[in-house]
Motif scaffolding. Structure first.
Motif, PDB file in Angstrom:
ATOM      1  N   ARG A 190       0.804  -1.154  -0.128  1.00 35.28           N
ATOM      2  CA  ARG A 190      -0.004  -0.123  -0.028  1.00 35.28           C
ATOM      3  C   ARG A 190       0.680   1.022   0.039  1.00 35.28           C
ATOM      4  O   ARG A 190       0.537   2.304  -0.397  1.00 35.28           O
ATOM      5  CB  ARG A 190      -0.973  -0.004   1.411  1.00 35.28           C
ATOM      6  N   GLY A 191       2.267   1.047   0.424  1.00 37.52           N
ATOM      7  CA  GLY A 191       2.972   2.152   0.425  1.00 37.52           C
ATOM      8  C   GLY A 191       3.246   3.048  -0.723  1.00 37.52           C
ATOM      9  O   GLY A 191       3.345   4.149  -0.808  1.00 37.52           O
ATOM     10  N   ARG A 192       3.355   2.121  -1.761  1.00 40.92           N
ATOM     11  CA  ARG A 192       3.193   2.987  -3.093  1.00 40.92           C
ATOM     12  C   ARG A 192       1.984   3.141  -3.467  1.00 40.92           C
ATOM     13  O   ARG A 192       1.058   2.325  -4.555  1.00 40.92           O
ATOM     14  CB  ARG A 192       3.974   1.708  -4.167  1.00 40.92           C
ATOM     15  N   ARG A 193       1.272   4.198  -3.025  1.00 37.59           N
ATOM     16  CA  ARG A 193       0.091   4.744  -3.437  1.00 37.59           C
ATOM     17  C   ARG A 193       0.002   4.988  -5.198  1.00 37.59           C
ATOM     18  O   ARG A 193      -1.328   4.827  -5.605  1.00 37.59           O
ATOM     19  CB  ARG A 193      -0.278   5.920  -2.755  1.00 37.59           C
ATOM     20  N   ASP A 194       0.903   5.277  -5.607  1.00 37.55           N
ATOM     21  CA  ASP A 194       0.962   5.660  -7.204  1.00 37.55           C
ATOM     22  C   ASP A 194       0.923   4.289  -7.981  1.00 37.55           C
ATOM     23  O   ASP A 194       0.461   3.903  -9.104  1.00 37.55           O
ATOM     24  CB  ASP A 194       2.190   6.308  -7.665  1.00 37.55           C
ATOM     25  N   LEU A 195       1.058   3.189  -7.298  1.00 32.58           N
ATOM     26  CA  LEU A 195       1.125   1.894  -7.929  1.00 32.58           C
ATOM     27  C   LEU A 195       0.146   0.751  -7.523  1.00 32.58           C
ATOM     28  O   LEU A 195      -0.113  -0.218  -8.125  1.00 32.58           O
ATOM     29  CB  LEU A 195       2.541   1.185  -7.867  1.00 32.58           C
ATOM     30  N   ARG A 196      -0.254   0.921  -6.276  1.00 36.85           N
ATOM     31  CA  ARG A 196      -1.170  -0.149  -5.798  1.00 36.85           C
ATOM     32  C   ARG A 196      -2.514  -0.233  -6.490  1.00 36.85           C
ATOM     33  O   ARG A 196      -3.130   0.902  -6.795  1.00 36.85           O
ATOM     34  CB  ARG A 196      -1.307   0.191  -4.271  1.00 36.85           C
ATOM     35  N   LEU A 197      -3.040  -1.400  -6.382  1.00 38.54           N
ATOM     36  CA  LEU A 197      -4.513  -1.642  -7.022  1.00 38.54           C
ATOM     37  C   LEU A 197      -5.436  -1.236  -5.833  1.00 38.54           C
ATOM     38  O   LEU A 197      -4.993  -1.673  -4.876  1.00 38.54           O
ATOM     39  CB  LEU A 197      -4.398  -2.956  -7.604  1.00 38.54           C
ATOM     40  N   SER A 198      -6.443  -0.997  -6.150  1.00 38.84           N
ATOM     41  CA  SER A 198      -7.580  -0.846  -5.296  1.00 38.84           C
ATOM     42  C   SER A 198      -7.827  -2.374  -4.642  1.00 38.84           C
ATOM     43  O   SER A 198      -7.853  -3.342  -5.073  1.00 38.84           O
ATOM     44  CB  SER A 198      -8.865  -0.397  -6.004  1.00 38.84           C
ATOM     45  N   GLU A 199      -8.309  -2.126  -3.315  1.00 36.94           N
ATOM     46  CA  GLU A 199      -8.556  -3.144  -2.496  1.00 36.94           C
ATOM     47  C   GLU A 199     -10.234  -3.348  -2.400  1.00 36.94           C
ATOM     48  O   GLU A 199     -10.914  -4.249  -1.788  1.00 36.94           O
ATOM     49  CB  GLU A 199      -8.159  -3.198  -1.272  1.00 36.94           C
ATOM     50  N   LYS A 200     -10.753  -2.558  -3.316  1.00 40.53           N
ATOM     51  CA  LYS A 200     -12.257  -2.819  -3.529  1.00 40.53           C
ATOM     52  C   LYS A 200     -12.723  -3.547  -4.580  1.00 40.53           C
ATOM     53  O   LYS A 200     -12.032  -3.225  -5.860  1.00 40.53           O
ATOM     54  CB  LYS A 200     -12.882  -1.336  -3.715  1.00 40.53           C
ATOM     55  N   PRO A 201     -13.456  -4.469  -4.555  1.00 39.38           N
ATOM     56  CA  PRO A 201     -13.868  -5.285  -5.833  1.00 39.38           C
ATOM     57  C   PRO A 201     -14.453  -4.614  -6.999  1.00 39.38           C
ATOM     58  O   PRO A 201     -15.308  -3.500  -6.594  1.00 39.38           O
ATOM     59  CB  PRO A 201     -14.636  -6.485  -5.241  1.00 39.38           C
ATOM     60  N   LYS A 202     -14.009  -4.591  -8.255  1.00 31.97           N
ATOM     61  CA  LYS A 202     -14.588  -3.902  -9.347  1.00 31.97           C
ATOM     62  C   LYS A 202     -15.371  -4.995 -10.103  1.00 31.97           C
ATOM     63  O   LYS A 202     -15.433  -6.097  -9.984  1.00 31.97           O
ATOM     64  CB  LYS A 202     -13.427  -3.743 -10.159  1.00 31.97           C
ATOM     65  N   THR A 203     -16.395  -4.177 -10.495  1.00 30.75           N
ATOM     66  CA  THR A 203     -17.457  -5.011 -11.420  1.00 30.75           C
ATOM     67  C   THR A 203     -16.855  -5.439 -12.747  1.00 30.75           C
ATOM     68  O   THR A 203     -15.826  -4.780 -13.142  1.00 30.75           O
ATOM     69  CB  THR A 203     -18.886  -4.099 -11.696  1.00 30.75           C
ATOM     70  N   ALA A 285     -10.676 -20.530   0.606  1.00 30.87           N
ATOM     71  CA  ALA A 285     -10.165 -20.442   1.795  1.00 30.87           C
ATOM     72  C   ALA A 285      -9.307 -19.403   1.760  1.00 30.87           C
ATOM     73  O   ALA A 285      -9.132 -18.577   2.967  1.00 30.87           O
ATOM     74  CB  ALA A 285      -9.421 -21.712   2.404  1.00 30.87           C
ATOM     75  N   PHE A 286      -8.343 -18.982   0.891  1.00 30.65           N
ATOM     76  CA  PHE A 286      -7.427 -17.888   0.912  1.00 30.65           C
ATOM     77  C   PHE A 286      -8.190 -16.648   0.922  1.00 30.65           C
ATOM     78  O   PHE A 286      -7.967 -15.631   1.398  1.00 30.65           O
ATOM     79  CB  PHE A 286      -6.491 -17.987  -0.406  1.00 30.65           C
ATOM     80  N   ALA A 287      -9.149 -16.678  -0.016  1.00 33.91           N
ATOM     81  CA  ALA A 287     -10.071 -15.250  -0.337  1.00 33.91           C
ATOM     82  C   ALA A 287     -10.611 -14.787   1.139  1.00 33.91           C
ATOM     83  O   ALA A 287     -10.918 -13.987   1.404  1.00 33.91           O
ATOM     84  CB  ALA A 287     -10.860 -15.434  -1.228  1.00 33.91           C
ATOM     85  N   ALA A 288     -11.019 -15.884   1.657  1.00 39.16           N
ATOM     86  CA  ALA A 288     -11.975 -15.870   3.100  1.00 39.16           C
ATOM     87  C   ALA A 288     -10.831 -15.131   4.098  1.00 39.16           C
ATOM     88  O   ALA A 288     -11.345 -14.316   4.787  1.00 39.16           O
ATOM     89  CB  ALA A 288     -12.633 -16.938   3.470  1.00 39.16           C
ATOM     90  N   ARG A 289      -9.691 -15.651   4.037  1.00 45.32           N
ATOM     91  CA  ARG A 289      -8.637 -15.363   4.948  1.00 45.32           C
ATOM     92  C   ARG A 289      -8.098 -13.936   4.922  1.00 45.32           C
ATOM     93  O   ARG A 289      -8.051 -13.176   5.880  1.00 45.32           O
ATOM     94  CB  ARG A 289      -7.824 -16.401   5.503  1.00 45.32           C
ATOM     95  N   TYR A 290      -7.668 -13.862   3.586  1.00 44.87           N
ATOM     96  CA  TYR A 290      -7.112 -12.751   3.200  1.00 44.87           C
ATOM     97  C   TYR A 290      -8.055 -11.956   1.996  1.00 44.87           C
ATOM     98  O   TYR A 290      -7.394 -11.754   0.846  1.00 44.87           O
ATOM     99  CB  TYR A 290      -5.645 -13.146   2.553  1.00 44.87           C
ATOM    100  N   PRO A 291      -8.948 -11.379   2.282  1.00 46.19           N
ATOM    101  CA  PRO A 291      -9.913 -10.987   1.128  1.00 46.19           C
ATOM    102  C   PRO A 291      -9.107  -9.822   0.235  1.00 46.19           C
ATOM    103  O   PRO A 291      -9.351  -9.656  -0.785  1.00 46.19           O
ATOM    104  CB  PRO A 291     -10.953 -10.319   1.911  1.00 46.19           C
ATOM    105  N   GLU A 292      -8.329  -8.954   1.100  1.00 48.26           N
ATOM    106  CA  GLU A 292      -7.663  -7.802   0.448  1.00 48.26           C
ATOM    107  C   GLU A 292      -6.709  -8.347  -0.769  1.00 48.26           C
ATOM    108  O   GLU A 292      -6.813  -7.783  -1.805  1.00 48.26           O
ATOM    109  CB  GLU A 292      -6.942  -6.873   1.573  1.00 48.26           C
ATOM    110  N   PHE A 293      -6.028  -9.308  -0.307  1.00 51.92           N
ATOM    111  CA  PHE A 293      -5.013  -9.821  -1.192  1.00 51.92           C
ATOM    112  C   PHE A 293      -5.780 -10.392  -2.471  1.00 51.92           C
ATOM    113  O   PHE A 293      -5.486 -10.334  -3.699  1.00 51.92           O
ATOM    114  CB  PHE A 293      -4.500 -11.141  -0.848  1.00 51.92           C
TER     115      PHE A 293
END
Lengths: 537, 268
Positions: A190-203, A285-293
Motif C-alpha cells: 500500500r505504501g506505493r500509492r501510485d502503483l497499488r491496485l484498489s482493494e475494493k472489488p470492481k464490477t 479459503a485464501f480469499a476468506a482469510r485474506y480478502p484484500e489480497f
C-alpha cells in the motif's frame, strides 16, 4: 564533416518547443566541441540520436521501482517449491510477449501469438522454465516504453504475489505470525500509492463492457486461455499452501495443482478456463482469510485482460492506446469506479461457475470440469453480484451499454448450458480455431465424411472442400479476425443446429474487409462425439 | 558463518560480504544483470538506477590491465550502491590497486562517492535520462592529491534490437597534477547491448573517448562484455577491452553483484 552535417540534417525535425531547444543544444555542442575531431563528432552524433525525443514530449514519465520487502521469509517459496517458482518465471515471459506482440505487430499478432509464441511457451518454456525471474523490459521493450506506469503497477503487484507465496510457504512461520506477516507485506504494498491496485472489488463492467472489450478473448482464444490458466494457477496455489496443515500435504497439493494446470494446456483452448478465474471461487479459503489480497489479485488479472483488449482492438487507434491504458489503470487504482461489495464479489465469483473457471485448486477430480458456458462468455451482474437480465439472467451475455466499437456488444451464449450444448459449442469453436490456426487436418477432423458445405452459391462434399475452398477459408480466417455475435444452439436428441452472426474486419489480399456474415451449422452425435454434418456460410 | 582470514582491508570487505549474506531480511532486485554499472564490465553505464531501498554490493570486482613492456596491474574495485531515494542511488567505493611486487604495492586509489539520479522512466518519446555527480577523495598511495569532482549525463534508448547508451562526463578544474589512472578532463562513451531475456544474459560493447589528465591527446578505448543473472540476488560479469593506440594496453574485468535489502522506513 560534410557527411556528419548531412546525417544530422536527415534527422527527424523537432516537433515541439522542448525538442527544438534540445536540438539547438546538440547542434551547439557539435559545432563547438566535436566537428574538429571526426571520431568525437561521431560520439556526439550518437548522443543526439539516443537522447533526442522522437515525438512531442507528452510521454514524460517519472515512475520508479521499489525493492522487495526485506524479510526472513523471502525466497521460502522458491526454496521449497522450485518447480512452481520456475513456472512463474515462465509466466512472466507469456505476459510480456503478449503485450509486446499486440503493440508491435498488430497486423500479424494473431498468427504469431496463437501459433509460434503459444507453441514456444507450451512446448519449450513451460517444459524447461527459467531458473531466475526474467527481465520484462527485455521481452517487451516497446510496450514497456508505451506504458511504463502500467508495467510498474504490474511488477509491484507481482512482487506482492511472490511475497505472499513466501509467507505461506515458510515452514518457520506459525499460524498467527503468518497473519502478521501478510499484514506487513500488504502495508508495504500500500505504501506505493501510485502503483497499488484498489482493494475494493470492481464490477466486470470495467473488463467486459467498454468499447474495446472482448477483442482479445475472441480474437486470440488459445492465448487468452493460456493467460487465464496462468491466473488460475497463480491464485490457485494459495489454496493448498493455506489449507494443508502438513508439509507433505502442502507439497502434494502444489504438485497436484501444477499437474492440473498442465492438463489444461493439453488441448487449449478447449480445456483452459472459459471465463476469468476468480480468487474467491478457485481459492475460497485464501480469499476468506485474506480478502484484500484476493481482491487485489482479481483486479490485477482483470486489468491484464483490459490492457490486452485495448492493445488487440483495432478500433482503438494506436495514438490512443496509451491514454486508454492509463485510463483503465486509474480506474483499477481508485476506490470509486465500478465498485461492488465484498459479498457481491464473492456471490458473483460463485455464480460465474467454478467449472467455467478451471475448477477448484484443491480436492478436484482427475477429469477436468465441463464448462457450462461458451468460451469467453460474458455474464452481467449487479453491484451485489446477482446476475441480471430477468428470466434469462443466467443466459444473458451481451454488454448492455451502447458501444462505439463495431466489435463489441455482441451477445454470447450465457451461463447454465447443458452439457450437450457445451459439447456442441466446443466442437464448432474448435473447428473455427483450426481454420484460424491453418491446421487443415484438425479442421477436417471435425467434419463428418457426409458433410455438405454450402458456400458462395455452391455445395461441396468433404473431398471437394478439402481440395477446393478449405485453403482459402483458412487463409481468410488467419488474415481477418472475426468477432462472433450471439450464438444460438438447439439440441434435439443426437442432432444440433447452431446459428450465429459475425463481423470480419481487416485486410485480405491487399483489400480492406469489413463484412458481416452468418453461419448455420448442423451437428450430429455419432458414437458419443459431435461432428459437423452441414455448414452454410 | 565464518569469514575468510586475510589482510585488514580484505577482512573489512569480507566482513561486509558475510554480513550481507547472513543478514535475515535480505531480498533482491531480481534482474541486476540488466542494470549496467560503470566498469562492470563496460565503462559506459545505462540510465537505470537500482530500486528504492535496494542495496547492491559489487563483490570481488577484479580488473587486470597491462601493456607492452609493462607488468600486469591488478585492481579490485568493491562498491556499495544504495537506492537512497526514488530514482536516486548513492554509491561508495574504495578501489584497491596492486602494482609491482611486495605487500606495500597494494593500496587504495582514493575513495569514490557518487550520486546517480534518473530524471525519468524511458518512454516511446523520451530516452531514459540520468545525471551523475561523483567525487574521488584523496586516499591511499594511488589516489589523487586533491578531491576530483566529476559531473555527467547518461542517456539510454531501448529498441527491439537492443539498447544504446551514451555517457558524457567532465571533471572541471582538474589539471595534469591531479593525474591518476582513471581521471580524465572529459570522457564520452557509447555502448550498445543486446539482452537474451530467457537466458538472463546481456552482451555489450562500448567505445570511449577521453582526455586523460596526464596526456594531451584524446585517448580511445573499446571493450566487450557480458553480464548474466545467476540467481535471484546475484549477477556475474566479465569483460575485455583495449586502449586504441601505440601502447596496446589491454584490460580484463570479472566480478559479481549481490543485491539485498536491510530496512525500510516507509515509502513516499
Amino acid at each position: 564533416m560534410t557527411t556528419i552535417r548531412r546525417k544530422f540534417a536527415w534527422g527527424a525535425p523537432p516537433t515541439g518547443k522542448m525538442q527544438s531547444t534540445w536540438a539547438r543544444c546538440v547542434i551547439t555542442v557539435l559545432r563547438v566541441v566535436a566537428f574538429s575531431r571526426p571520431r568525437v563528432a561521431a560520439l556526439f552524433l550518437a548522443l543526439a540520436s539516443v537522447a533526442t525525443p522522437t515525438t512531442a514530449g507528452a510521454q514524460w514519465s517519472r515512475v520508479y521501482d521499489t525493492f522487495y520487502f526485506p524479510a526472513s521469509h523471502n525466497w521460502a517459496f522458491r526454496n521449497t517449491y522450485p518447480q512452481a517458482d520456475r513456472l512463474f518465471n515462465a509466466f512472466d515471459y507469456g505476459h510480456a510477449i503478449l503485450y509486446e506482440t499486440l503493440w508491435r505487430n498488430p497486423n500479424g499478432s494473431v498468427q504469431r501469438l496463437e501459433g509460434r509464441e503459444y507453441d514456444y511457451i507450451t512446448r519449450t518454456l513451460l517444459v524447461r522454465p527459467p531458473r531466475v525471474p526474467l527481465e520484462e523490459m527485455a521481452i517487451e521493450p516497446n510496450y514497456s516504453r508505451l506504458a511504463p506506469e502500467a508495467k510498474a503497477m504490474f511488477e509491484w503487484a507481482h512482487i506482492l504475489h511472490r511475497q505472499a507465496y513466501d509467507v505461506l510457504a515458510d515452514p518457520g512461520i506459525d499460524d498467527r505470525e503468518r497473519d502478521d506477516r501478510m499484514r506487513e507485506i500488504l502495508a508495504y504494498y500500500r505504501g506505493r500509492r501510485d502503483l497499488r491496485l484498489s482493494e475494493k472489488p470492481k464490477t466486470m463492467a470495467l473488463m467486459q463492457e467498454q468499447p474495446y472489450s472482448l477483442a482479445f478473448r475472441r480474437g486470440y482464444p488459445k492465448f487468452n486461455g493460456l493467460i487465464w490458466a496462468y491466473h488460475w494457477l497463480q491464485v490457485g496455489l494459495y489454496e493448498p499452501l493455506l489449507v494443508a496443515t502438513e508439509p507433505s500435504a502442502r507439497r502434494a497439493g502444489i504438485v497436484a495443482a501444477i499437474a492440473r494446470f498442465q492438463q489444461m494446456l493439453v488441448s487449449a483452448p478447449d480445456h483452459t478456463p472459459y471465463v476469468m478465474p476468480m480468487t474467491a471461487a478457485v481459492a475460497p479459503a485464501f480469499a476468506a482469510r485474506y480478502p484484500e489480497f484476493a481482491i487485489i489479485f482479481d483486479n490485477l488479472h482483470s486489468l491484464h485482460d483490459v490492457i490486452s483488449d485495448v492493445l488487440a482492438n483495432p478500433s482503438v487507434p494506436r495514438d490512443r492506446k496509451r491514454a486508454e491504458i492509463l485510463r483503465a489503470v486509474s480506474r483499477y487504482r481508485d476506490d470509486t469506479t465500478e465498485v461492488m461489495t465484498v459479498d457481491g464479489w464473492k456471490r458473483m465469483s460463485a455464480m460465474m461457475g467454478i467449472e467455467n473457471q478451471g475448477g477448484a485448486a484443491v480436492g478436484f477430480l482427475p477429469a477436468l470440469p465441463t464448462p457450462t458456458v461458451a468460451r469467453g462468455a460474458v455474464m452481467q451482474h449487479d453491484a451485489n453480484g446477482n446476475m441480471v437480465g430477468g428470466d434469462h439472467a443466467a443466459h444473458q451475455a451481451s454488454p448492455a451499454r451502447p458501444s462505439a466499437d463495431a466489435h463489441a456488444g455482441h451477445a454470447m451464449p450465457g451461463a447454465a448450458q447443458d452439457p450437450d450444448t457445451a459439447a456442441v459449442l466446443r466442437t464448432l469453436n474448435a473447428f473455427h480455431a483450426a481454420l484460424v490456426a491453418g491446421d487443415s487436418l484438425a479442421a477436417l477432423d471435425f467434419l463428418d465424411d457426409s458433410v455438405e458445405i454450402v458456400e458462395g452459391g455452391t455445395r461441396q462434399t468433404k473431398v471437394e472442400y478439402r481440395s477446393g475452398h478449405l485453403r482459402a477459408d483458412m487463409n481468410f480466417a488467419k488474415a481477418v479476425p472475426r468477432v462472433r455475435g450471439p450464438v444460438h444452439v438447439r439440441v434435439q436428441g443426437d442432432v444440433a443446429w447452431v446459428t450465429s452472426t459475425s463481423t470480419a474486419t481487416g485486410s485480405y489480399n491487399g483489400r480492406q474487409v469489413n463484412s458481416r456474415g452468418g453461419e448455420l451449422a448442423v451437428l450430429q452425435r455419432r458414437s458419443g462425439t459431435w461432428r459437423i454434418v452441414a455448414v452454410h456460410w | 558463518m565464518q569469514c575468510p582470514r586475510w589482510s585488514a582491508t580484505w577482512r573489512a570487505h569480507a566482513a561486509i560480504l558475510c554480513t550481507a549474506i547472513a543478514v535475515p531480511g535480505m531480498a533482491s532486485a531480481q534482474t541486476d544483470y540488466y542494470n549496467l554499472d560503470a566498469g562492470r564490465p563496460l565503462r559506459v553505464e545505462d540510465a537505470l538506477v537500482i530500486e528504492r531501498h535496494a542495496f547492491e554490493w559489487q563483490v570481488a570486482p577484479l580488473r587486470f590491465s597491462g601493456a607492452r613492456g609493462r607488468k600486469t596491474a591488478f585492481a579490485v574495485e568493491p562498491e556499495l550502491a544504495w537506492g537512497i531515494m526514488p530514482r536516486m542511488q548513492l554509491e561508495v567505493g574504495v578501489p584497491l590497486r596492486r602494482e609491482g611486487e611486495g605487500r606495500s604495492a597494494l593500496g587504495a586509489a582514493g575513495v569514490d562517492v557518487s550520486l546517480l539520479y534518473a530524471l525519468n522512466a524511458e518512454t516511446l518519446s523520451w530516452p531514459g535520462l540520468a545525471l551523475s555527480v561523483g567525487a574521488v577523495a584523496p586516499a591511499g598511495p594511488f589516489g589523487p592529491e586533491r578531491m576530483l569532482v566529476t559531473v555527467g549525463g547518461i542517456a539510454t534508448r531501448t529498441t527491439s534490437a537492443g539498447r544504446v547508451h551514451v555517457n558524457a562526463h567532465v571533471t572541471p578544474g582538474a589539471t595534469s597534477r591531479d593525474a591518476s589512472d582513471d581521471a580524465s578532463r572529459w570522457r564520452v562513451g557509447v555502448a550498445a547491448d543486446r539482452t537474451f531475456a530467457v537466458q538472463s544474459t546481456l552482451l555489450g560493447a562500448d567505445v570511449v573517448a577521453e582526455q586523460p589528465l596526464g596526456a594531451s591527446r584524446v585517448q580511445w578505448s573499446a571493450a566487450l562484455g557480458m553480464r548474466r543473472q545467476v540467481g535471484p540476488r546475484s549477477a556475474v560479469d566479465v569483460g575485455v577491452g583495449r586502449r586504441l593506440g601505440a601502447q596496446g594496453e589491454w584490460f580484463v574485468t570479472a566480478g559479481s553483484a549481490l543485491s539485498f535489502g536491510l530496512f525500510h522506513r516507509g515509502l513516499r
